[in-house]
Design a protein around this motif. Structure first.
Motif, mmCIF file in Angstrom:
data_model
loop_
_atom_site.group_PDB
_atom_site.id
_atom_site.type_symbol
_atom_site.label_atom_id
_atom_site.label_comp_id
_atom_site.label_asym_id
_atom_site.label_seq_id
_atom_site.Cartn_x
_atom_site.Cartn_y
_atom_site.Cartn_z
ATOM 1 N N MET A 112 -3.893 -17.684 -16.770
ATOM 2 C CA MET A 112 -3.117 -18.991 -16.921
ATOM 3 C C MET A 112 -1.721 -18.341 -16.331
ATOM 4 S SD MET A 112 -4.357 -22.130 -18.041
ATOM 5 C CE MET A 112 -2.907 -22.821 -18.303
ATOM 6 N N ASP A 113 -1.357 -17.127 -16.465
ATOM 7 C CA ASP A 113 -0.152 -16.629 -15.886
ATOM 8 C C ASP A 113 0.236 -17.053 -14.415
ATOM 9 O OD1 ASP A 113 -2.185 -14.920 -15.853
ATOM 10 O OD2 ASP A 113 -0.853 -13.033 -15.589
ATOM 11 N N LEU A 114 -1.068 -16.621 -13.834
ATOM 12 C CA LEU A 114 -0.934 -16.451 -12.241
ATOM 13 C C LEU A 114 -1.071 -18.008 -11.736
ATOM 14 C CD1 LEU A 114 -0.927 -15.267 -9.603
ATOM 15 C CD2 LEU A 114 -3.422 -14.802 -9.824
ATOM 16 N N PHE A 115 -1.748 -18.540 -12.510
ATOM 17 C CA PHE A 115 -2.028 -20.201 -12.166
ATOM 18 C C PHE A 115 -0.726 -20.793 -12.250
ATOM 19 C CE2 PHE A 115 -2.873 -24.554 -13.535
ATOM 20 C CZ PHE A 115 -3.316 -25.080 -12.513
ATOM 21 N N ALA A 116 0.252 -20.420 -13.482
ATOM 22 C CA ALA A 116 1.510 -21.012 -13.438
ATOM 23 C C ALA A 116 2.505 -20.636 -12.336
ATOM 24 C CB ALA A 116 2.178 -20.598 -14.769
ATOM 25 N N MET A 117 2.205 -19.575 -11.901
ATOM 26 C CA MET A 117 3.245 -19.031 -10.548
ATOM 27 C C MET A 117 2.770 -19.693 -9.484
ATOM 28 S SD MET A 117 2.944 -14.982 -11.514
ATOM 29 C CE MET A 117 3.905 -14.455 -10.082
ATOM 30 N N ILE A 118 1.339 -19.981 -9.209
ATOM 31 C CA ILE A 118 0.877 -20.687 -8.221
ATOM 32 C C ILE A 118 1.442 -22.185 -8.015
ATOM 33 C CG2 ILE A 118 -1.301 -21.599 -6.684
ATOM 34 C CD1 ILE A 118 -2.636 -19.106 -7.963
ATOM 35 N N ARG A 119 1.387 -22.810 -9.369
ATOM 36 C CA ARG A 119 1.727 -24.107 -9.265
ATOM 37 C C ARG A 119 3.417 -24.255 -9.036
ATOM 38 N NH1 ARG A 119 -1.143 -27.409 -7.805
ATOM 39 N NH2 ARG A 119 0.005 -29.094 -9.000
ATOM 40 N N ARG A 120 3.958 -23.385 -9.391
ATOM 41 C CA ARG A 120 5.428 -23.309 -9.240
ATOM 42 C C ARG A 120 5.762 -23.311 -7.608
ATOM 43 N NH1 ARG A 120 5.872 -20.508 -14.059
ATOM 44 N NH2 ARG A 120 5.818 -18.281 -12.966
ATOM 45 N N ALA A 121 4.904 -22.467 -6.984
ATOM 46 C CA ALA A 121 5.099 -22.305 -5.462
ATOM 47 C C ALA A 121 4.561 -23.376 -4.868
ATOM 48 C CB ALA A 121 4.330 -20.897 -5.098
ATOM 49 N N ASP A 122 3.470 -24.187 -5.359
ATOM 50 C CA ASP A 122 3.338 -25.441 -4.878
ATOM 51 C C ASP A 122 4.434 -26.639 -4.960
ATOM 52 O OD1 ASP A 122 0.687 -26.195 -4.026
ATOM 53 O OD2 ASP A 122 -0.301 -26.301 -5.699
ATOM 54 N N SER A 123 5.119 -26.276 -6.215
ATOM 55 C CA SER A 123 6.198 -27.442 -6.365
ATOM 56 C C SER A 123 7.370 -27.161 -5.084
ATOM 57 C CB SER A 123 6.851 -27.193 -7.660
ATOM 58 O OG SER A 123 7.472 -25.991 -7.870
ATOM 59 N N ARG A 124 7.365 -25.805 -4.673
ATOM 60 C CA ARG A 124 8.418 -25.497 -3.677
ATOM 61 C C ARG A 124 7.591 -25.830 -2.133
ATOM 62 N NH1 ARG A 124 8.344 -20.763 -6.842
ATOM 63 N NH2 ARG A 124 7.415 -19.545 -5.253
ATOM 64 N N GLY A 125 6.389 -26.134 -2.379
ATOM 65 C CA GLY A 125 5.720 -26.339 -0.977
ATOM 66 C C GLY A 125 5.522 -24.793 -0.266
ATOM 67 N N GLN A 126 5.217 -23.745 -0.884
ATOM 68 C CA GLN A 126 4.947 -22.376 -0.607
ATOM 69 C C GLN A 126 3.833 -21.707 -0.840
ATOM 70 O OE1 GLN A 126 8.765 -20.499 -1.497
ATOM 71 N NE2 GLN A 126 9.823 -21.392 0.674
ATOM 72 N N ARG A 127 2.777 -22.537 -1.143
ATOM 73 C CA ARG A 127 1.613 -21.979 -1.924
ATOM 74 C C ARG A 127 0.843 -20.980 -1.019
ATOM 75 N NH1 ARG A 127 -4.189 -24.813 -3.334
ATOM 76 N NH2 ARG A 127 -2.612 -26.535 -4.119
ATOM 77 N N SER A 128 0.838 -21.348 0.375
ATOM 78 C CA SER A 128 0.166 -20.368 1.407
ATOM 79 C C SER A 128 1.110 -19.109 1.706
ATOM 80 C CB SER A 128 0.105 -21.039 2.814
ATOM 81 O OG SER A 128 -0.458 -22.436 2.648
ATOM 82 N N LYS A 129 2.258 -19.297 1.381
ATOM 83 C CA LYS A 129 3.256 -18.022 1.802
ATOM 84 C C LYS A 129 3.021 -17.323 0.413
ATOM 85 C CE LYS A 129 7.892 -16.607 2.214
ATOM 86 N NZ LYS A 129 7.952 -15.753 1.198
ATOM 87 N N PHE A 130 3.094 -17.919 -0.771
ATOM 88 C CA PHE A 130 2.684 -17.138 -2.185
ATOM 89 C C PHE A 130 1.543 -16.159 -1.864
ATOM 90 C CE2 PHE A 130 0.923 -16.671 -6.261
ATOM 91 C CZ PHE A 130 1.962 -16.179 -7.123
ATOM 92 N N TYR A 131 0.597 -16.742 -1.413
ATOM 93 C CA TYR A 131 -0.886 -15.990 -1.489
ATOM 94 C C TYR A 131 -0.679 -14.997 -0.437
ATOM 95 C CZ TYR A 131 -3.885 -18.873 -4.265
ATOM 96 O OH TYR A 131 -4.629 -19.256 -5.473
ATOM 97 N N ALA A 132 -0.051 -15.328 0.816
ATOM 98 C CA ALA A 132 0.260 -14.142 1.531
ATOM 99 C C ALA A 132 1.037 -12.791 1.050
ATOM 100 C CB ALA A 132 1.118 -14.786 2.730
ATOM 101 N N ASP A 133 2.239 -13.340 0.471
ATOM 102 C CA ASP A 133 2.985 -12.212 -0.532
ATOM 103 C C ASP A 133 1.843 -11.452 -1.320
ATOM 104 O OD1 ASP A 133 5.117 -13.198 0.941
ATOM 105 O OD2 ASP A 133 5.565 -14.058 -0.872
ATOM 106 N N LEU A 134 0.960 -12.154 -2.014
ATOM 107 C CA LEU A 134 -0.023 -11.398 -2.943
ATOM 108 C C LEU A 134 -0.696 -10.347 -2.163
ATOM 109 C CD1 LEU A 134 -1.359 -14.264 -5.320
ATOM 110 C CD2 LEU A 134 0.298 -12.284 -5.875
ATOM 111 N N HIS A 135 -1.013 -10.816 -0.886
ATOM 112 C CA HIS A 135 -1.871 -9.973 -0.246
ATOM 113 C C HIS A 135 -1.122 -8.715 0.432
ATOM 114 C CE1 HIS A 135 -6.050 -11.662 0.218
ATOM 115 N NE2 HIS A 135 -5.350 -13.188 0.460
#
Length: 570
Positions: A112-135
């Motif tokens: 749930m911790d990572l899911f919440a971070m992904i949802r916050r990135a979603d709200s900023r319109g930056q989900r793809s970039k968030f995953y790229a940063d994880l990689h």
């Protein structure tokens, strides 16, 4: 409906006897797979219904069922863990597999911790970039949990090639997508594997053959209407919204044999209402895919139901017309059935294969939503970039004007325009309609890379594990594209086509047997539209105060702010 559910949960023997898809899954029947958490969630919904009814006997029986389900779930989880450990050990000995890097979830159960971070990135319109940063932090291949069981994230071209092509039969979409979109989106080419998928794919393929794609006359009819609606005074408008209407018209024509003509001022079709309903239907589907075990939270969503029923009503009218005319089509079947004036009409062809209206609706919807969205969003993204790079627009106009305005725009001529192709390629590199694509392992298998601290050892993937291919990260990888990987530079394509596609480093339509069948049609229509725009307008201006690309992710990825531009006529 509630009465039926109440009866079902009052009888524990009847409930336990239900098939796996009906709710509780029997441990003896599942062997190496655990009871899905979503089925336990369904039991909680049933409990709410029983509790509300005040039926004490029903509650007692229900609690027995729930207790049994929990015991079976924990037992099957333990069995699965032991079984998987043995299979990992075997793969390690046979193939030299090593465990991958892993995201350090604070919540080790659901993530749930990572899911919440992904949802916050979603709200900023930056989900793809968030995953790229994880990689960048955890490697090209790593494991994680985000409101899910363990998933494998891959951004290595070799692993993407294995999942999509060389080990195609080891991976599928059915276990993951399945009936999650029902009743909006049922069985079809998007949701199924195996023979059902192959048959659906064979029906679709003729729609996108060379002859159909090269016929640009009917496309020009819609393009002319599209150009007519663009403001001639250079005022601001949203090109993305207008492009969606254009491709709604073209997709309904080649899928149903009749366009809704949404670009005509006198059209009786309520374009705005339909587009809103379709968009919300897709958003609801995307949310259910993301929610995983918590998809039951969307159980009471009347807005989604109203939206998809509007879409169903539209499709059902065309299905009825196709079925009413199937006898005539069967008698007139000469070589290429489902044709009209020499054109292959997908729904008419499907009506010759099955007369089940619900099956036809499901099959056509599986094609309709990508056909409507993919080209429209891609063209919007092209214009988004050009409005921020006016120098590239000037180069485009120079090339287009060199071919003259009197000659007919043919398929062969469009393919020869290097600047046009470079602009499209570069846009599709930066902005994919689907930036991440998931598959489920249908059997125990091994990926060539991703194991070990350096990610260079083979990786064991157990049956049932979800693997997500991150195309966005690959197509912006500085190791492949250079230090300017995040910049829009069409000139990188002008030195002759490198081996990016051959090496699986550039796959905007994916590759392998499940690659987008409309790829050539989309590329041709994008090029044709670009040429026509460059013929009509001398310059383009960005009118959006936000310069960066803000994502809106439904089932596809588009610009949340639309494409706010102004065009100055030539």
């Amino acid at each position: 409906m509630e009465q039926e559910r109440l009866i079902a949960v009052r009888d524990p023997i009847q409930t336990l006897a239900q098939p796996p898809n009906a709710g509780l899954v029997c441990f003896a029947c599942t062997a190496s797979r655990s009871i899905p958490l979503v089925d336990l969630s369904s039991l909680f919904i049933d409990f709410a219904i029983v509790h509300e009814s005040g039926d004490k006997r029903g509650m007692a029986h229900y609690l027995q069922i729930l207790g049994t389900a929990i015991v079976l779930y924990l037992g099957s989880f333990l069995f699965k863990s032991i079984s998987e450990h043995r299979r990992v050990s075997k793969a390690t000995l046979q193939h030299g597999c090593k465990p991958p890097k892993r995201y350090p979830n604070r919540d080790p159960v659901l993530g749930m911790d990572l899911f919440a971070m992904i949802r916050r990135a979603d709200s900023r319109g930056q989900r793809s970039k968030f995953y790229a940063d994880l990689h960048r932090k955890y490697g090209a291949t790593f494991e994680m949990k985000a409101l899910s069981s363990t998933q494998v994230q891959i951004a290595q071209p070799e692993n993407i090639q294995a999942v999509a092509a060389t080990k195609f039969s080891d991976f599928g979409v059915g276990p993951m997508r399945g009936n999650i979109g029902a009743p909006f989106l049922d069985r079809g080419v998007f949701t199924e594997d195996g023979e059902f998928w192959r048959h659906s794919r064979s029906l679709i393929r003729p729609t996108f053959n060379r002859t159909e794609i090269a016929d640009l006359d009917s496309f020009e009819r819609h393009v002319a209407r599209f150009l007519h609606l663009i403001p001639k005074d250079g005022s601001t408008f949203d090109l993305q919204a207008l492009a969606k209407r254009l491709f709604l018209d073209t997709s309904t024509e080649f899928l149903f044999g009749q366009s809704v003509e949404s670009l005509l001022p006198q059209t009786p079709f309520d374009t705005a209402e339909f587009m809103e309903a379709f968009d919300y239907s897709l958003l609801g589907l995307a949310l259910r895919l993301i929610a995983g075990p918590l998809k039951f939270l969307f159980f009471f969503d009347p807005t989604w139901k109203r939206a998809y029923k509007k879409v169903h009503s539209f499709v059902d009218r065309h299905v009825k017309a196709a079925l009413d005319n199937r006898q005539f089509m069967a008698e007139d079947r000469k070589g290429l059935a489902g044709t009209n004036d020499g054109k292959y009409i997908l729904l008419r062809q499907m009506a010759l294969e099955t007369q089940d209206p619900l099956d036809l609706r499901a099959q056509i919807l599986n094609v309709f939503f990508p056909a409507r969205d993919t080209a429209a969003i891609a063209f919007g993204n092209v214009m988004f970039e050009l409005s921020r790079h006016p120098g590239e627009w000037k180069q485009l106009r120079t090339e287009v004007l060199s071919i003259g305005s009197d000659g007919k725009l043919t398929f062969e001529l469009i393919k020869s325009l290097k600047t046009v192709r470079a602009i499209i390629n570069e846009t599709l590199r930066l902005h994919l309609a689907a930036s991440r694509i998931a598959r489920t392992a249908l059997r125990d298998t091994v990926l060539p890379l991703g194991g070990g601290c350096d990610g260079r050892s083979p990786l064991f993937v157990p049956k049932g594990r979800i693997v997500e291919m991150d195309l966005y990260t690959v197509q912006r990888d500085p190791a492949i594209w250079g230090s300017d990987a995040n910049e829009f530079k069409p000139e990188r394509w002008n030195t002759g086509r490198p081996l990016w596609e051959a090496n699986w480093q550039y796959q905007p339509f994916l590759g392998g047997l499940r690659m987008c069948p409309a790829q050539n049609q989309v590329l041709t229509q994008l090029a044709y539209l670009l040429v026509r725009m460059a013929q009509e307008y001398q310059s383009i201006e960005n009118r959006d105060s936000v310069l960066e690309y803000v994502e809106e992710i439904k089932m596809t990825v588009e610009s949340r702010n639309g494409v706010q531009i102004g065009l100055i006529p030539a």
